[in-house]
Every structure is written in C-alpha cells, then in structure tokens.
Write an enzyme that holds these catalytic residues in place. Structure first.
Site, mmCIF file in Angstrom:
data_model
loop_
_atom_site.group_PDB
_atom_site.id
_atom_site.type_symbol
_atom_site.label_atom_id
_atom_site.label_comp_id
_atom_site.label_asym_id
_atom_site.label_seq_id
_atom_site.Cartn_x
_atom_site.Cartn_y
_atom_site.Cartn_z
ATOM 1 N N ARG A 92 0.828 -1.207 0.000
ATOM 2 C CA ARG A 92 0.000 0.000 0.000
ATOM 3 C C ARG A 92 0.861 1.255 0.000
ATOM 4 O O ARG A 92 1.854 1.322 0.725
ATOM 5 C CB ARG A 92 -0.884 0.060 1.241
ATOM 6 C CG ARG A 92 -1.850 -1.080 1.389
ATOM 7 C CD ARG A 92 -2.535 -0.946 2.739
ATOM 8 N NE ARG A 92 -3.459 -2.032 3.002
ATOM 9 C CZ ARG A 92 -3.110 -3.204 3.512
ATOM 10 N NH1 ARG A 92 -1.855 -3.454 3.821
ATOM 11 N NH2 ARG A 92 -4.014 -4.133 3.749
ATOM 12 N N SER A 156 6.888 -5.034 7.574
ATOM 13 C CA SER A 156 6.360 -6.008 8.542
ATOM 14 C C SER A 156 7.159 -7.297 8.592
ATOM 15 O O SER A 156 6.669 -8.381 8.246
ATOM 16 C CB SER A 156 4.905 -6.297 8.216
ATOM 17 O OG SER A 156 4.226 -5.081 8.175
ATOM 18 N N ASP A 210 4.026 -3.682 11.292
ATOM 19 C CA ASP A 210 2.581 -3.470 11.114
ATOM 20 C C ASP A 210 1.796 -3.499 12.430
ATOM 21 O O ASP A 210 0.801 -2.778 12.589
ATOM 22 C CB ASP A 210 1.987 -4.460 10.097
ATOM 23 C CG ASP A 210 2.344 -5.913 10.368
ATOM 24 O OD1 ASP A 210 3.057 -6.184 11.350
ATOM 25 O OD2 ASP A 210 1.903 -6.788 9.585
HETATM 26 C C1 GLC Z 1 5.307 -11.871 10.463
HETATM 27 C C2 GLC Z 1 6.379 -10.795 10.598
HETATM 28 C C3 GLC Z 1 5.962 -9.766 11.617
HETATM 29 C C4 GLC Z 1 4.594 -9.221 11.254
HETATM 30 C C5 GLC Z 1 3.594 -10.350 11.112
HETATM 31 C C6 GLC Z 1 2.228 -9.867 10.676
HETATM 32 O O1 GLC Z 1 5.189 -12.552 11.657
HETATM 33 O O2 GLC Z 1 7.603 -11.368 10.970
HETATM 34 O O3 GLC Z 1 6.912 -8.719 11.685
HETATM 35 O O4 GLC Z 1 4.177 -8.332 12.248
HETATM 36 O O5 GLC Z 1 4.067 -11.272 10.145
HETATM 37 O O6 GLC Z 1 2.260 -9.291 9.423
#
Ligand code: GLC
Length: 470
Positions: A92, A156, A210
């Site tokens: 995004r 993320s 995230d």
């Molecule tokens: C995976 C990533 C983490 C993220 C999660 C949700 O676990 O390692 O950083 O927060 O996915 O997207």
C-alpha cells in the site's frame, strides 16, 4: 441441519459411531488440554522475560524489539504525510492530510508485489517500491515541488531497531525471501532506491512493524489502546511496556513506556512449544518457503491455516475415515497438493456451518475431485472448526498474559488483518476466551482497518512534530 456456534468447541456427530470415534482419536492432538494451555502461558512469560533480559542465560525465541516510538499523536499534528505498507503480496502507498491531530483526508492505493520481486534481489524490490511511490504521486497529482514529504515505512518483518528510522532486517518471513537485505537497514535501502529515481523528494523518517502501526492507529481511535495485533497472512503482537522492564536497553531514558514488538510469530522456534506441535504442523512447516522458522505463526495464520487443514484431512483419508480413503485429484488439485485449500475456503466453510449450510464445504471438496458423503461433509466442517479453534485459543493465551502483565484498568486491543476480518470464528471466540483467560481485565477488541499503514503516517507526523520542537 446442524448449526455450529463460533464460540463453542467444535463437536462431531456422525451416523456411524465407530467412524466418529476413530476420527476424534486422530484429531485429539489438535485439542489443547488444560495443562498444555497453562504451559503455553508459562513458557510465553518466560520467553518474554528472556527476550527483554540484558544477558539471558539462553536465547529467547521472542525478539521483544524496542520500536523507539517516542510519543503518540497529541492533537497538534498538522500537514501532509505519506506511508508505505509492505508485508504481504499487497503493498500500500498512503497519503494522509492531518489537521490538529485528526486525519482530514486519506488516499490509499494498492499494488501487487509480484513473486519475482518478493524472491529476487533486494535492490529490485526496493526499486519497485520507489516506482510505486512515484506512480502514486503522479496518478494522484500530489504536488511535490518545493516540499519534502515525510514518510513512515511499515516494514512487517522482524527488525533490530537502532532508532526510529533505522531498522535492520533479522529474517524474512511469510512470502518474501530477497537476497542482500538480511542485516541491512531497510530505511537506507528504500532511501537509496528513491534517490536512484531522482524524481521524488521524500524523507523516510520512521520505520515500524505493522503491529506497531496498528497500535498507533488504535491509540488515535481510542487513547486506551495498549496492544496492537495483526491476524492476517502472518500473526504478531506488540504492547506498551514499562521502560524499567526492558533490561536490554542500555542507558538512561526519559520516557516511562515504549512500544515493544514481540514478534510472537517466531514463538517456539527454539523448541519450547514442541509439546503442542503435531505432525501436521511439521508438515506445514516442511512445505513452507522458510522452513524451521515462525513456528507459532504456522499454527494458524492466514498463510498456513488452509494447508494445515488439508494435511489433517489427508491423514483422515489415508486412515480410511474420510472419503473412503480417496485423496482426490481434480482441477483444483488434491489433498496431497500444497496450497489446494486456502484459509479463505476455511472461512467460507466455518461461516456456512454457523448458518447451518453445507454447500461451500461440498464445493471445496468437489473441486479437489472428492465425492463426499454426508458424514464426510460433517468431518470436513468439524476439522475446519478444530484447526481454527486451536488458533484462536493460542492467540488468546498470549493476549491474556499481556493483559495481566500490563495491569491496566482497561485495555483496547487494536487488530488488523484478513483473518480477524473475514474468519467468522476469530472475533466472537476471542471476546469470550480473553474474558475467561484474563478475568477482571476489561478490554475491547477494535478493528483498525488499514491501521498498519495509517499508523505509520501518523508516526511520521509525530516524528516531524518532535523534530520541529527540537
Ligand atoms: C510476520 C512478521 C511480523 C509481522 C507479522 C504480521 O510474523 O515477521 O513482523 O508483524 O508477520 O504481518
């Protein structure tokens, strides 16, 4: 027709009692006992402690990373900010206009991240991100002349953060595995890609996970928010921790609290959760892109739940309990084919089960070339309930521990992600189980749609405010 309830433990009733017993026996490792649940909680508490320790006696499977978010929105932020949100196959680009700490206008565009970008050289991935920003800016007619946009970058993946705008990638997760990024600063790589283009005047002022973006957005919506969570392709949580408890953070700090990204997707990577690990969990892990990692996430997150379900049905078929031992083989694959059943299918199967229907479950099985009888349909519905129920229990055990640890009068939990939004069992069952697991700890579950990205733009605004002040 039998209507199941999202908040009750799944029950199996077949016309043939022997077959019923055989199926239940096979499925029993997926039903967590009281002792196992207690132990998950204890191990989580222990791993959190080790993850925060200055010199732990052994390595925790929890990263417990300081996010360096200095402050939350205080109502004085005004201006235009941008954000990127990268973590899944949908990327995004976001523009936000703020007035007195309130979002006046937001624009969100979605870009698909093709596989060759997710698995190729890192520089190509970051060049692609920079291309998308440029495309967005031009398509949306954002005026770039004479101004620098501050951008919050939601990245993320597990990172070691050195400051609000330095994040070194620890490992890839989910469906990404680009070369040349491990150990590198994602902000620097993005900045380099932006500079290579030469047509954008953008400063990456914050990098966040995230879950952290979701918590920031959650606290914008409700100041009592103390936990941020993603229940989507992957699963993770963050929470507001007392700085005095973060032993591994050296030096003196003016702030009393800070957001900690737990990275609980990796919970159990060191073997501490092996006591609940089934042969189906191992099979899912073995077939995943990044094997022997993100153990906890693979128990139920959106990227994996469909495969877990398929593996369980495969065992039932091979034992002769399901579809007379057939494993299928239709246009949509078979029970042996990785990816032939998705988490979306499970959401649909569960949803119609709660309404008393069985068309969707039949369609899914027929797509795989199976010819289910009525008892097969009951089994398939039951298994969808069992794997989903276990997932919700696991998440709630961790949330219960956090609520107890934080000791707040009330804690809002901000959540984003497809599993929470579209799987009909998660939200109602979470409401019930968290109340049972953390009695006397009032909480609210709050959906923060696009929270991960919007929270990032808000964080860029907070960083800007603090910089202007200093
Ligand atoms: C995976 C990533 C983490 C993220 C999660 C949700 O676990 O390692 O950083 O927060 O996915 O997207």
């Amino acid at each position: 027709m039998n209507k199941a309830s999202p908040t009750s433990e799944p029950k199996l009733t077949l016309s043939d009692p022997d077959r019923q017993q055989k199926a239940l026996d096979i499925l029993s490792p997926l039903v967590l006992t009281k002792t196992q649940k207690e132990r998950v909680k204890e191990v989580f508490i222990e791993e959190m402690k080790l993850g925060l320790a200055a010199s732990p006696e052994r390595k925790s499977s929890l990263l417990m990373e300081n996010t360096f978010i200095p402050e939350l929105v205080n109502g004085t932020e005004s201006g235009e900010y941008m954000a990127l949100d990268l973590g899944g196959t949908n990327f995004r680009v976001i523009y936000v206009q703020l007035k007195d700490g309130k979002i006046e206008e937001e624009i969100i565009d979605y870009y698909h991240v093709p596989e060759d970008k997710r698995l190729g050289p890192g520089t190509e991935l970051f060049d692609f991100l920079a291309y998308c920003i440029s495309d967005f800016v031009h398509k949306r007619n954002l005026n770039l002349t004479g101004r620098t946009y501050q951008l919050g970058f939601t990245f993320s993946f597990p990172m070691t953060q050195k400051s609000l705008n330095i994040g070194l990638l620890v490992s890839w997760t989910k469906s990404f595995n680009c070369s040349g990024v491990l150990g590198e600063d994602a902000v620097q790589m993005l900045t380099d890609a932006i500079n290579r283009r030469g047509d954008l005047d953008i400063t990456v002022s914050a990098i966040l996970n995230d879950t952290t973006g979701t918590l920031v957005m959650g606290s914008y919506l409700d100041p009592r928010c103390g936990i941020g969570m993603i229940l989507g392709t992957g699963c993770n949580g963050c929470y507001v921790e007392k700085v005095s408890r973060i032993e591994k953070w050296p030096g003196k700090h003016s702030e009393a609290e800070v957001i900690v990204d737990i990275e609980w997707g990796a919970f159990g990577d060191n073997g501490v959760l092996d006591f609940i690990r089934t042969k189906w969990d191992r099979a899912v892990d073995d077939q995943s892109l990044l094997v022997h990692s993100y153990t906890f996430e693979k128990y139920f997150a959106g990227k994996y739940l469909g495969d877990l379900y398929r593996e369980v049905l495969l065992t039932l078929a091979k034992s002769g309990v399901f579809c007379e031992g057939n494993v299928g083989g239709g246009e949509g694959g078979s029970l042996t084919k990785h990816g032939s059943i998705t988490t979306k299918d499970i959401s649909a199967i569960e949803s119609e089960h709660f309404h008393g229907g069985r068309d969707d479950v039949k369609k899914v099985l027929e797509r795989l070339g199976l010819k289910p009888d009525e008892d097969d349909l009951s089994i398939a519905q039951h298994v969808a309930g069992v794997v989903s129920y276990r997932g919700v229990v696991l998440v709630c055990l961790l949330i219960g521990v956090l609520l107890d640890r934080m000791e707040r009068e009330h804690c809002t939990i901000a959540i984003d992600g497809s599993l929470f939004q579209h799987h009909p069992r998660f939200r109602p069952l979470m409401d019930k189980l968290i109340s049972e697991l953390a009695p006397g700890r009032p909480f609210d579950l709050r959906l923060a749609s696009d929270g991960s990205g919007l929270g990032s733009a808000l964080t860029a605004a907070v960083a800007d405010r603090l910089q202007k002040k200093s």
